[in-house]
Design a protein around this motif. Structure first.
Motif, mmCIF file in Angstrom:
data_model
loop_
_atom_site.group_PDB
_atom_site.id
_atom_site.type_symbol
_atom_site.label_atom_id
_atom_site.label_comp_id
_atom_site.label_asym_id
_atom_site.label_seq_id
_atom_site.Cartn_x
_atom_site.Cartn_y
_atom_site.Cartn_z
ATOM 1 N N UNK A 67 4.640 12.603 15.578
ATOM 2 C CA UNK A 67 5.142 11.601 16.524
ATOM 3 C C UNK A 67 6.631 11.391 16.322
ATOM 4 N N UNK A 68 7.054 11.309 15.061
ATOM 5 C CA UNK A 68 8.480 11.131 14.750
ATOM 6 C C UNK A 68 9.303 12.291 15.274
ATOM 7 N N UNK A 69 8.849 13.524 15.049
ATOM 8 C CA UNK A 69 9.565 14.680 15.571
ATOM 9 C C UNK A 69 9.620 14.643 17.093
ATOM 10 N N UNK A 70 8.521 14.241 17.730
ATOM 11 C CA UNK A 70 8.512 14.163 19.188
ATOM 12 C C UNK A 70 9.492 13.140 19.720
ATOM 13 N N UNK A 71 9.623 12.009 19.027
ATOM 14 C CA UNK A 71 10.590 10.996 19.442
ATOM 15 C C UNK A 71 12.005 11.547 19.359
ATOM 16 N N UNK A 72 12.326 12.238 18.270
ATOM 17 C CA UNK A 72 13.662 12.835 18.137
ATOM 18 C C UNK A 72 13.889 13.918 19.190
ATOM 19 N N UNK A 73 12.847 14.682 19.481
ATOM 20 C CA UNK A 73 12.997 15.815 20.389
ATOM 21 C C UNK A 73 13.214 15.375 21.827
ATOM 22 N N UNK A 74 12.554 14.315 22.258
ATOM 23 C CA UNK A 74 12.562 13.965 23.672
ATOM 24 C C UNK A 74 13.308 12.672 23.973
ATOM 25 N N UNK A 75 13.957 12.092 22.999
ATOM 26 C CA UNK A 75 14.782 10.922 23.292
ATOM 27 C C UNK A 75 16.017 11.359 24.076
ATOM 28 N N UNK A 76 16.613 10.419 24.771
ATOM 29 C CA UNK A 76 17.795 10.708 25.588
ATOM 30 C C UNK A 76 19.088 10.680 24.784
ATOM 31 N N UNK A 77 18.989 10.344 23.506
ATOM 32 C CA UNK A 77 20.195 10.257 22.682
ATOM 33 C C UNK A 77 20.763 11.644 22.410
ATOM 34 N N UNK A 99 18.163 22.470 19.850
ATOM 35 C CA UNK A 99 18.937 22.562 21.087
ATOM 36 C C UNK A 99 19.946 21.421 21.161
ATOM 37 N N UNK A 100 19.520 20.215 20.816
ATOM 38 C CA UNK A 100 20.432 19.072 20.855
ATOM 39 C C UNK A 100 21.591 19.257 19.879
ATOM 40 N N UNK A 101 21.300 19.853 18.727
ATOM 41 C CA UNK A 101 22.326 20.019 17.684
ATOM 42 C C UNK A 101 23.226 21.220 17.946
ATOM 43 N N UNK A 102 22.933 22.005 18.984
ATOM 44 C CA UNK A 102 23.768 23.160 19.301
ATOM 45 C C UNK A 102 23.438 24.403 18.499
ATOM 46 N N UNK A 103 22.243 24.470 17.923
ATOM 47 C CA UNK A 103 21.835 25.661 17.178
ATOM 48 C C UNK A 103 21.566 26.790 18.169
ATOM 49 N N UNK A 104 22.124 27.953 17.898
ATOM 50 C CA UNK A 104 21.946 29.108 18.764
ATOM 51 C C UNK A 104 20.722 29.906 18.332
#
Length: 231
Positions: free
Chosen positions: A130-140, A42-47
């Motif tokens: 944990x790493x995937x979760x950090x990327x998924x839910x970070x505000x960046x 979703x962050x990367x704009x994948x449809x």
């Protein structure tokens, strides 16, 4: 003769008891990783969120987001499964998917403003999740304005175009056979090609006050033409 039927029975009982537990944890890991991938996509704009839930395919999409060719990634996965059976050297080929995953993970992490040391979480048992979760839910936010990958000019680079998956590093790739115009191919416009704007075409800037008429110097007199007819 030694009868090992009791040992075989014990081993079978062990698998019967623990196999369901192993399958449950495997299913939970798959659901968790797919959910985190969905958030990253979703962050990367994948449809299409469904892409994150298809096994293997979600890995290929993730590879594209990491500027890594999905076809090379697929080849690495397949080759590793086959070549890992080779005696002695098989373990080396078994590490190929891990090496490719590290390369992709570093690029995806960089696009989400995460330093390389976040991937040290992979060294612990559930660290990958944990790493995937950090990327998924970070505000960046997703950022492709980063230097090209070190393998950008090799066969590892992603040059594929998949509908619904945005191309990285500046948008869509040029079509096959496209060549950028050479420097100087388009000459600069000739002098006077664009006439200056007419007086009053642009309004004065805000706050501008015209000087009073008394402060404006009179126009210089026009010299008389001696050849002009006199009335």
């Amino acid at each position: 003769m030694y009868d090992d039927s009791s040992g075989a029975f014990g081993l079978a009982l062990f698998f019967l008891l623990f196999l369901p537990i192993i399958l449950i944890f495997a299913a939970l890991g798959y659901v968790l990783s797919s959910y985190f991938l969905m958030k990253i996509f979703d962050k990367a704009g994948v449809q299409g969120r469904w892409r994150a839930w298809v096994p293997v395919y979600n890995t290929l999409v993730f590879a594209k987001l990491g500027d890594f060719s999905p076809w090379v990634m697929l080849g690495v996965i397949l080759a590793s499964g086959i070549l890992a059976q080779i005696p002695v050297l098989g373990f080396v080929f078994a590490l190929l998917p891990l090496a490719a995953s590290v390369m992709v993970g570093l690029r995806v992490g960089t696009k989400l403003n995460k330093e390389w040391y976040w991937m040290l979480l992979w060294l612990i048992g559930i660290g990958y999740y944990i790493w995937l979760g950090v990327l998924a839910f970070s505000k960046d936010r997703w950022n492709t304005n980063i230097p090209p990958a070190p393998w950008a000019n090799s066969f590892l680079a992603d040059k594929t175009v998949w509908e619904g998956v945005p191309a990285q590093q500046g948008g869509a790739y040029p079509p096959a056979g496209y060549a950028a115009p050479a420097p100087g191919a388009y000459p600069p416009p000739a002098a006077g090609a664009y006439p200056p704007p007419a007086p009053g075409a642009y309004p004065p800037p805000a706050g501008y006050t015209a000087p009073p008429a008394s402060d404006v110097p009179p126009a210089p007199p026009v010299p008389e033409d001696p050849n002009a007819p006199r009335v």
